[in-house]
Scaffold this motif. Sequence first.
Motif, PDB file in Angstrom:
ATOM      1  N   HIS A 170      -6.822   3.955   4.441  1.00  0.00           N
ATOM      2  CA  HIS A 170      -7.962   3.363   5.151  1.00  0.00           C
ATOM      3  C   HIS A 170      -8.709   4.436   5.949  1.00  0.00           C
ATOM      4  O   HIS A 170      -9.935   4.497   5.956  1.00  0.00           O
ATOM      5  CB  HIS A 170      -7.488   2.257   6.096  1.00  0.00           C
ATOM      6  N   LEU A 171      -7.942   5.298   6.599  1.00  0.00           N
ATOM      7  CA  LEU A 171      -8.571   6.311   7.446  1.00  0.00           C
ATOM      8  C   LEU A 171      -9.279   7.386   6.634  1.00  0.00           C
ATOM      9  O   LEU A 171     -10.363   7.826   6.996  1.00  0.00           O
ATOM     10  CB  LEU A 171      -7.508   7.001   8.310  1.00  0.00           C
ATOM     11  N   PRO A 219      -9.039  -3.101   8.876  1.00  0.00           N
ATOM     12  CA  PRO A 219      -8.065  -4.180   8.720  1.00  0.00           C
ATOM     13  C   PRO A 219      -7.979  -5.017   9.988  1.00  0.00           C
ATOM     14  O   PRO A 219      -8.077  -4.486  11.096  1.00  0.00           O
ATOM     15  CB  PRO A 219      -6.747  -3.441   8.477  1.00  0.00           C
ATOM     16  N   VAL A 220      -7.806  -6.291   9.796  1.00  0.00           N
ATOM     17  CA  VAL A 220      -7.716  -7.186  10.953  1.00  0.00           C
ATOM     18  C   VAL A 220      -6.454  -6.878  11.752  1.00  0.00           C
ATOM     19  O   VAL A 220      -6.457  -6.923  12.978  1.00  0.00           O
ATOM     20  CB  VAL A 220      -7.725  -8.651  10.483  1.00  0.00           C
ATOM     21  N   ASP A 221      -5.395  -6.544  11.049  1.00  0.00           N
ATOM     22  CA  ASP A 221      -4.145  -6.250  11.750  1.00  0.00           C
ATOM     23  C   ASP A 221      -3.596  -4.909  11.269  1.00  0.00           C
ATOM     24  O   ASP A 221      -2.741  -4.856  10.381  1.00  0.00           O
ATOM     25  CB  ASP A 221      -3.130  -7.371  11.486  1.00  0.00           C
ATOM     26  N   PRO A 222      -4.099  -3.820  11.853  1.00  0.00           N
ATOM     27  CA  PRO A 222      -3.660  -2.502  11.383  1.00  0.00           C
ATOM     28  C   PRO A 222      -2.150  -2.330  11.459  1.00  0.00           C
ATOM     29  O   PRO A 222      -1.559  -1.635  10.629  1.00  0.00           O
ATOM     30  CB  PRO A 222      -4.368  -1.534  12.342  1.00  0.00           C
ATOM     31  N   LEU A 241      -0.123  -2.746   8.361  1.00  0.00           N
ATOM     32  CA  LEU A 241      -0.221  -1.805   7.249  1.00  0.00           C
ATOM     33  C   LEU A 241       0.863  -0.735   7.357  1.00  0.00           C
ATOM     34  O   LEU A 241       1.175  -0.272   8.454  1.00  0.00           O
ATOM     35  CB  LEU A 241      -1.586  -1.100   7.266  1.00  0.00           C
ATOM     36  N   ASP A 242       1.414  -0.330   6.209  1.00  0.00           N
ATOM     37  CA  ASP A 242       2.349   0.795   6.264  1.00  0.00           C
ATOM     38  C   ASP A 242       1.555   2.096   6.396  1.00  0.00           C
ATOM     39  O   ASP A 242       0.329   2.097   6.318  1.00  0.00           O
ATOM     40  CB  ASP A 242       3.275   0.804   5.039  1.00  0.00           C
ATOM     41  N   ASP A 243       2.273   3.169   6.629  1.00  0.00           N
ATOM     42  CA  ASP A 243       1.605   4.440   6.895  1.00  0.00           C
ATOM     43  C   ASP A 243       0.673   4.845   5.757  1.00  0.00           C
ATOM     44  O   ASP A 243      -0.420   5.368   5.974  1.00  0.00           O
ATOM     45  CB  ASP A 243       2.641   5.556   7.130  1.00  0.00           C
ATOM     46  N   GLN A 244       1.140   4.597   4.523  1.00  0.00           N
ATOM     47  CA  GLN A 244       0.343   4.996   3.372  1.00  0.00           C
ATOM     48  C   GLN A 244      -0.984   4.237   3.345  1.00  0.00           C
ATOM     49  O   GLN A 244      -2.048   4.829   3.209  1.00  0.00           O
ATOM     50  CB  GLN A 244       1.141   4.746   2.082  1.00  0.00           C
ATOM     51  N   TRP A 258      -2.467   2.731   5.762  1.00  0.00           N
ATOM     52  CA  TRP A 258      -3.301   3.083   6.913  1.00  0.00           C
ATOM     53  C   TRP A 258      -3.987   4.439   6.690  1.00  0.00           C
ATOM     54  O   TRP A 258      -5.165   4.608   6.980  1.00  0.00           O
ATOM     55  CB  TRP A 258      -2.446   3.110   8.186  1.00  0.00           C
ATOM     56  N   SER A 259      -3.250   5.406   6.135  1.00  0.00           N
ATOM     57  CA  SER A 259      -3.882   6.705   5.915  1.00  0.00           C
ATOM     58  C   SER A 259      -4.970   6.598   4.863  1.00  0.00           C
ATOM     59  O   SER A 259      -5.986   7.274   4.941  1.00  0.00           O
ATOM     60  CB  SER A 259      -2.836   7.766   5.550  1.00  0.00           C
TER      61      SER A 259
END
Lengths: 113, 995, 417
Positions: A42-43, A28-31, A34-37, A39-40
């Motif tokens: 994505h990871l 993401p261009v601007d991590p 993102l909310d925690d969900q 982001w997780s």
Amino acid sequence: MLLIACPHCGNRPETEFRCGGQAHIVRPVDPAALDDQSWSEHLFVRSNPRGVHAERWCHSHGCGRWFNALRDTVSDRFLETYPAGAQPTRSSEITSPEVPATVTQSTVTQARA
Amino acid sequence: MAQPFRTSRGGRIDRARPIRFSFNGRTVEGYHGDTVASALLANGIHLVGRSFKYHRPRGILSHGPDEPSALLSVDRGPGRVDPNNRASVVEARDGLKTLSQNHWPSLEVDVGEVNDLLSPVFVAGFYYKTFMWPRKFWDKVYEPVIRAAAGLGKAPVAADPDRYANRHAHCDVLVVGAGPAGLAAALAAARTGKRVILADEGPEPGGSLLHDLTSQVDGRPAAVWLAETLTDLDARENVILLPRTTAFGYYNHNHVALAERVTDHLPAGGGQAPRERLWQVRAGEVVLAGGAHERPLVFSDNDRPGVMLAESVRVFANRYGVLPGRRIVFATTGASAYRAALDAKAAGAEVTLVDLRLEADCGAEPAELRAAGIEVLTGHTVLGAKGRKRVTGLVVAPIGPEGRIGASRLLSCDCVGMSGGWTPAVHLFSQSRGKLVYEPGLDAFVPGTSAQAERSAGAAKGTYDLAACLAEGDAAGAEAAGSQERRALAATPTATGFQPARVMPTNADPTKVRAFVDFQNDVTAKDIKLAVREGFHSIEHVKRYTTTGMATDQGKTSNMNALGIVAGQLDKTLPGVGTTTFRPPYTPVTFGTLVGPARHALFDPIRTTPIHGWAEAHGALFENVALWRRAWYFPKPGEDLHAAVARECKAVREGVGIFDASTLGKIEIVGPDAAEFMNRMYINPWAKLEPGRCRYGLMLKEDGYILDDGVVARVSPECFHVTTTTGGAARVLAHMEDYLQTEWHDLDVFLTSTTEQWAVIALQGPKARAVIEPLVDGIDLSPQAFPHMAMRSGTICGVPTRLFRVSFTGELGFEINVPSDQALAVWEAIMEAGRPHGITPYGTETMHVLRAEKGYIIVGQETDGTVTPDDVGLAGMIAKAKKDFVGKRSLARPDVVAKGRKQLIGLVTDDPKVVLDEGAQIVADPGQPIPMRMLGHVTSSYWSANCNRSIALALVADGRDLMGRTLHVTTPDGFTTATVAEPVFLDPKGERINA
Amino acid sequence: MRRFSLTSLLSESLKGHQGWGRQWRDPQPKAEYDVVIVGGGGHGLATAYYLATVHGITNVAVLEKGWIGGGNTGRNTTIIRSNYLYDESAALYEHALKLWEGLSQELNYNVMFSQRGVLMLAHNIHDVQSFKRHVYANRLNGIDNEWLSKEECKAFCPPIEISDKLRYPVLGGALQRRAGTARHDAVAWGYARGADARGVDIIQNCEVKGIRRDASGAAIGVETTRGFIKAGRIGVVAAGHTSTVMAMADVRMPLESYPLQALVSEPVKPVFPCVVMSNAVHAYISQSDKGELVIGAGTDQYTSYSQQGGLHITTHTLDAICELFPQFTRMRMLRSWGGIVDVTPDRSPIIGKTPVRNLFVNCGWGTGGFKATPGSGHVFAYTLATGTPHAINAPFTLERFRTGRLIDEAAAAAVAH
């Protein structure tokens, strides 16, 4: 041992390569946005399909270049390999489940635009 | 008379070259070209082993790699002893010592035979039903007894003096099997000029042609055609012919593994040549022509020595000039045994043939035999074999209408040749993940749809007629080579076809009949039926429950019979029960072949620095760090690790020490966007770092945990000299390249590993400047001009250098980067210049202690892949103004910012002499019940000569809130106490470093 | 259920073993079950068994697309141990180990649990430090694990080469004496027999093709190759195929499925007394009761459902085996095979609820699930019966990947510096 067609060097044995997992997950261009969900996801969340998979490879003991491949995870046969940044010609054959909706190439391109 | 069962002439053995070897201490004579099996049979020896479970006397079943019973220990000299060799494939040679297995006290008299009497108890899976009481008896009594009983031969105990080789090869067409189909395929492919490899497991190519005395090929006797064909192939430069080479594994993308046995057959052991060689072949196309395996018949006591496969009788007679018996009864359900019977008769045996098929279902073959004076009983079943250590007769009976079994008749004999039909060797095809299809006409699974670039030909495909095999081989070879040309070869027609029998009809009480399906694992038809009765219906379940097909032959002779019995019990078709997937290897392969030379120094590359030789010469001991060998410490005579490290530590703080830091990873980051790239990769800010200045950088993985650290110098606005940990160098470069290539196409940056280009000499201690001052040109070393965390380019001893003023010890220090090829000279010059100052070389252990005295972390020791910058007290390095860097987002996850995370602290033991164990756990209350609540663990712990006490670093939950608290730390015997302190034990203000 | 005992075995042997019945039935699927378990491996069967025995829930079906125990249960190297570092993992695996200790008697099926000891070798200073950390943590958690010098390692397992000639010499090892091996197939069969006897339907050759959900989004049953089966609760225990099954309910998982290979040698007389593991050189070895050396390799680097990996993975493992046990070069590889292991980002399992109501998952056991079989089934049965996690599996949520509370045993043992 797989035989992998590096788009830059041609066919080489698997031991020259490093697999980088699912392809086309764009950071993401601007991590921070993102909310925690999200982001997780994505990871950690990966499509892991039983079928055609778009995945990343690096010719680490060759030219050092990252590239992408479509491979059938049932037969381990490669459909194609293509340079990083390019799109596969046979993308319609990729087995869902799904490229993550939040982070597809197109979303990111839009975000950057 | 020596070799009483040797025929007077014929065979491919060389009668001019006699050989002698021993079997259980007895001298056995044979000829060059014999296998151990054929030589034993020539001497009338049939009893060669005891079975796995029941210790039944066992003989030689087969002439080839499918042999389940005749397994011998072979001794080829000191250290060259190994078990479970198939007598039918070991080439006999002078001086071999062979021993039978799995018996006590001897092969003839085996106490273990009592198991045979207990066989009504020892049925399939009996051990799942008992041995459960009392509970403790399993480990102490039952299992040891079971283990001692199991296992056939004895494992080698001595180190193996042989060596093994490994070779990679590419070819256009790989042909597996040099029988008629394989030879025709290789010829057809070779004629196109393509690169061909032809591999055959036998010592001599030819397959069935080696024992075919009657067929004609292309108007010549088969043997003549074979010789001409081999001469032709041999003359072609594009053909590699590999005898004694088994294709054992078919892997992805036409990667085929072959095992070549190079020297075992040579009298002198082959001198310098490797014992075996692994060929890893990447083939354009593969032709599978591995032939077929004959099926035994399943009848009572079918395992008696002297009972063998019909085709094997033929092979022993024709190829080896050995008659396995004088009176031979052939028992068959198909046509091929008729040829064997004729050949045995021609070789001098008295022969009778019994065929389960009705006369009407046979072809012309009964008449042919009768014409030759052989009694043929069609429509007869076999009720059982007589004899114990050697077959003495076969009980047969006619089958009347409605299957009623008539009056039995005993056919006296000393050998039985049985044939229950044929099973194509589809192992490699199945390994290639081709789909097998059941062919009812052949009662066999044959290759169906291919998954890789391969094709099968000949008996491996269920084609048994010689001319058809040749034609198929020719077509397969030509197709594989992309040729349209076909060459048909005329050949004598072969009688084929058989009627699958599963279990031979009998009128005996089925619960009493011991008819073996898997000879080696002692699995009977009864066992398989029991498994089915107990609900094991998938063939995989039956295999696992009964162990059928799991022995060293992997079911080559037994799988189809077992499958047929299961199908019969369930009233299903064979494919309805399923077939097992074949797994590599086709036949067992030594670990040595697979390992090749990869031992000791060749197990993994050893990396050494340019200073390595000097360190060795100066008595250093070394430790492995990643692939590197690093100098660990430099003991003087009489010093142990403790004494040497104490001396080295003091020398650095009081004078000057020299350390080889060349293993540090180095990456040159160059380009207009270098600073932006650094900003994204590291937690620190980089934009304002001036050229000539250094910064300690910390790098995270995207999950927020510390990946690596190291000092970074800005060489110029567009060039950074990055250092990494020794073990992290490759990982960090890969991590950077990944982001640069796949995420940040917008950045114009190049990354180059310079780890090998720069050797690094660390000079640390108050006298460091004085030592190098006279050697350095072009750099003002004064503290004002060259402060801590600065980098300058110049020369040292005339050699160009990037000179860093940095310290991992807390002392005034320099890290002198010089080109690797000149590093040793510079090192020696510094040693020379340092001698008046008492310069002391030190190793990694002292480096660890010195940095711990200052509380500097080591990634991988203080961190373990679950540690954030804040955990180790380095959150202050995070550039607050940066919107993003790799790992930043993860640092905001709820459990990463929550209380209770483990934080880096110092620990001071209450007893200064106690050095804590690294890895020791820390609790607040050692009296609490188990399981205890652990607060953290000791990450680093040393005796510090400079502090004259022990020091330790630890990660402790909320540790920074616990300053001054006493905690309890585990020791090998219990607990000791320690007080939480700041993780700095020396010069907390950092004055020495700026000297 | 016909009880297995020496008496029953002897009496049957007089009657040609004609009296043994089926160890489990072959029932037609019913229209509806209280709980449907997707996956007939050891974990799924154990779950069904404990649902029936502990929670009295017997209207349960175990759906297996092939034959029970045919996945990783029947393909692993059977190592059982509980000397894990973190409290959460230690509690889970120790729970399992305690159940293993009485399992043969509990199931009335000899699973041949053999407490011959698992010795993990240290080859560098980092290993030593890491193993001692484990030993100390285990001690405080009441789990046996002890540090052995290299000479003590040699005494415990005489075949080990401890000379300095090795590329990575043995510096010592951590030994858990209560650890060991078991007969993998028997575990599946024993649980199947026990569950079946209590009314659980074990349905083989029944592949799940879909998960049906109601308007509220809750899972209400499964579409199978043998028709729709209604379910009160669904537990997915499908190992390498979990991503595929969960996708049927639109749940995306943090999982990747990798090939994991193993091999056995030809059988030989007893030569190897214990289990030896060496993470630094990637080798796991023991000797089965049948006499085969059982050797585990690492995963291939790419995801795959082929149950086949590359030869170089096998050879690399054997390199390590022959480095540690040089006398084995003349032993022969008899059979090799591959499994599909589902790996989570922290290599710890996920056992518990999913975002879909009535749908539960037990997966992510990676390369080490066999040892957990009884414990995994026991706590998952609790979760399915009560709708809430057992204290032992409470930390192993799907949620932890969002919050960052990972349980990363592998990272804790990571090689670095």
